[in-house]
Motif scaffolding. Structure first.
Motif, PDB file in Angstrom:
ATOM      1  N   GLY A 192      34.239  29.897  41.415  1.00 53.25           N
ATOM      2  CA  GLY A 192      33.853  30.966  42.627  1.00 53.25           C
ATOM      3  C   GLY A 192      35.171  32.118  42.906  1.00 53.25           C
ATOM      4  O   GLY A 192      35.997  31.333  43.607  1.00 53.25           O
ATOM      5  N   ILE A 193      35.000  33.147  41.684  1.00 54.69           N
ATOM      6  CA  ILE A 193      36.495  33.433  41.278  1.00 54.69           C
ATOM      7  C   ILE A 193      36.278  35.123  42.032  1.00 54.69           C
ATOM      8  O   ILE A 193      35.506  35.924  40.734  1.00 54.69           O
ATOM      9  N   GLY A 194      36.482  35.270  42.660  1.00 53.67           N
ATOM     10  CA  GLY A 194      36.364  36.896  43.463  1.00 53.67           C
ATOM     11  C   GLY A 194      35.154  37.521  44.195  1.00 53.67           C
ATOM     12  O   GLY A 194      34.070  37.105  43.919  1.00 53.67           O
ATOM     13  N   HIS A 195      35.546  38.645  43.443  1.00 57.08           N
ATOM     14  CA  HIS A 195      34.004  39.791  44.009  1.00 57.08           C
ATOM     15  C   HIS A 195      33.819  40.408  42.829  1.00 57.08           C
ATOM     16  O   HIS A 195      32.879  41.603  43.376  1.00 57.08           O
ATOM     17  N   GLN A 196      34.677  40.557  41.382  1.00 59.68           N
ATOM     18  CA  GLN A 196      34.488  41.617  40.716  1.00 59.68           C
ATOM     19  C   GLN A 196      32.625  41.171  40.034  1.00 59.68           C
ATOM     20  O   GLN A 196      32.388  40.318  40.269  1.00 59.68           O
ATOM     21  N   ARG A 197      32.536  42.835  39.740  1.00 56.82           N
ATOM     22  CA  ARG A 197      30.863  43.149  39.224  1.00 56.82           C
ATOM     23  C   ARG A 197      31.132  41.456  37.319  1.00 56.82           C
ATOM     24  O   ARG A 197      29.971  41.567  37.323  1.00 56.82           O
TER      25      ARG A 197
END
Length: 410
Positions: free
Chosen positions: A241-246
């Motif tokens: 669950g790494i960051g919120h980048q596309r």
């Protein structure tokens, strides 16, 4: 012959270089980076693996602070050893230290483009080594509950993950163990790999690697080949669950399952537990319904069987009763016949008895001779001199034997 001292020569060079009064944008590979009060760098240019140019670099503390305010921790990904950088420099010269390139600014987009190229090369390498799909071949537990969490305790993403997991609406219980590691910067890769190696396979159902949002550069550690390989070959399923980048990181691609945020990982685990719970509940309802239907059918069968037995019993009872009635009639007839027959026999015996009654004989003139109150039948039952009694119809005669069998008294 005219000559100069070394200092004079160096000062002349310094004056000449300082007279340039021009800044340059250059591309180079960063061979070294050290941060003390100021940042000290070494730039190189390579032709294949051969260094064809080299220069020292310097970022003054105040300049570095401004760059950090603009880029955050992403600056450490740009200035990571081995990175391709596009920097604005001013050539400086010192009498003792020689030429240095004083960094005034840098272009993060250039480095990101370079990192993207490197990311693609990493993916190609992992695919060639058949590591991309290894994690997908590991079966994730139906309900993963024993979780090894790799994150920083201070990270907001970790807090969000734990809050979501522990405060779920269905009160599902998860057992978590934190394996603390940096999740950005130069140390992240080695620390995460080290923690992966510490996890005891028997104690956990899955490994969770989480990190909150950040810039493209903040998340660059998760495109590292060695870290991606360590995840790919791990024996437990690894969830990210790494960051919120596309864009997906390389670690996301090799993971067993990749979610966009730490909260999404927690929700994934909760939903997996809920799905299993609903399946169990549905299965329980189906079993309950089947049991109820079976019980109802059996009750109906028993009721029908009871009615059949009752009807059969009544029918058999009626048949037996009719049989008994017929038998009673036959017995009654037989008893009457036998009673009549026995009565006739008794009447016949009675007549015989009457006929044989001694009184009748006495009435006809006969008498009965008694000796000691016992009838005398044969003559040899008495002796001469015996006293005998003769019973008549209306009396008795007592006599004394004078002779027997025709013998006379002497």
């Amino acid at each position: 012959m005219k000559y100069f001292t070394l200092l004079q020569l160096n000062k002349s060079i310094q004056k000449l270089i300082h007279g340039i009064q021009k800044d340059f944008w250059i591309t180079a590979e960063l061979a070294q980076f050290q941060l003390r009060e100021h940042a000290y760098l070494e730039f190189v240019q390579k032709d294949e693996n051969r260094i064809v140019a080299k220069a020292r670099g310097l970022i003054w503390a105040d300049t570095f602070e401004k760059l950090y305010e603009s880029l955050g921790d992403g600056i450490f990904e740009i200035l990571k050893e081995g990175s391709e950088v596009l920097v604005q420099v001013r050539v400086t010269y010192h009498e003792v230290h020689g030429i240095s390139l004083m960094v005034l600014d840098l272009d993060e987009k250039f480095t990101i483009g370079s990192l993207e190229l490197k990311r693609r090369e990493t993916l190609e390498k992992l695919e060639k080594e058949q590591l991309l799909a290894l994690q997908k071949q590991i079966n994730l537990a139906v309900v993963p509950q024993r979780l090894a969490i790799i994150s920083s305790k201070e990270a907001a993403g970790f807090t969000d993950f734990m809050n979501q997991l522990e405060n779920n609406s269905w009160n599902f219980i998860f057992h978590t163990t934190i394996f603390e590691a940096g999740v950005q910067g130069q140390r992240a890769v080695s620390e995460i790999i080290n923690q992966l190696n510490k996890i005891n396979l028997k104690d956990f159902d899955a490994v969770i690697i989480i990190r909150g949002g950040g810039s493209r550069l903040d998340l660059e550690a998760f495109n590292d080949y060695e870290l991606a390989k360590a995840i790919a070959v791990h024996k437990l399923p690894v969830l990210t669950g790494i960051g919120h980048q596309r864009d997906e990181s390389v670690c996301d691609i090799v993971a067993n399952a990749a979610l966009k945020t730490p909260t999404a990982v927690a929700e994934f685990l909760i939903q997996r537990a809920l799905t299993y719970w609903n399946e169990i509940a549905t299965f329980y309802q189906e079993i309950t319904q089947l049991t109820s239907n079976k019980l109802s059918n059996e009750k109906s069968f028993l009721k029908d069987l009871k009615n059949d037995i009752s009807r059969l019993g009544n029918k058999t009872l009626q048949q037996k009763q009719r049989g008994i009635a017929g038998l009673e009639l036959e017995i009654s007839k037989e008893l009457k016949y036998r009673l009549k027959s026995e009565n006739q026999k008794l009447e016949s015996l009675e007549r015989q008895v009457i006929q044989l009654d001694p009184q009748n004989l006495l009435n006809r003139g006969y008498s009965i001779t008694l000796k000691n109150n016992k009838p005398v039948i044969n003559g040899d039952e008495v002796q001469v001199g015996d006293e005998i009694e003769s019973v008549l119809k209306d009396g008795k005669i007592i006599s004394k034997v004078l002779a027997t069998n025709g013998k006379k008294r002497n």
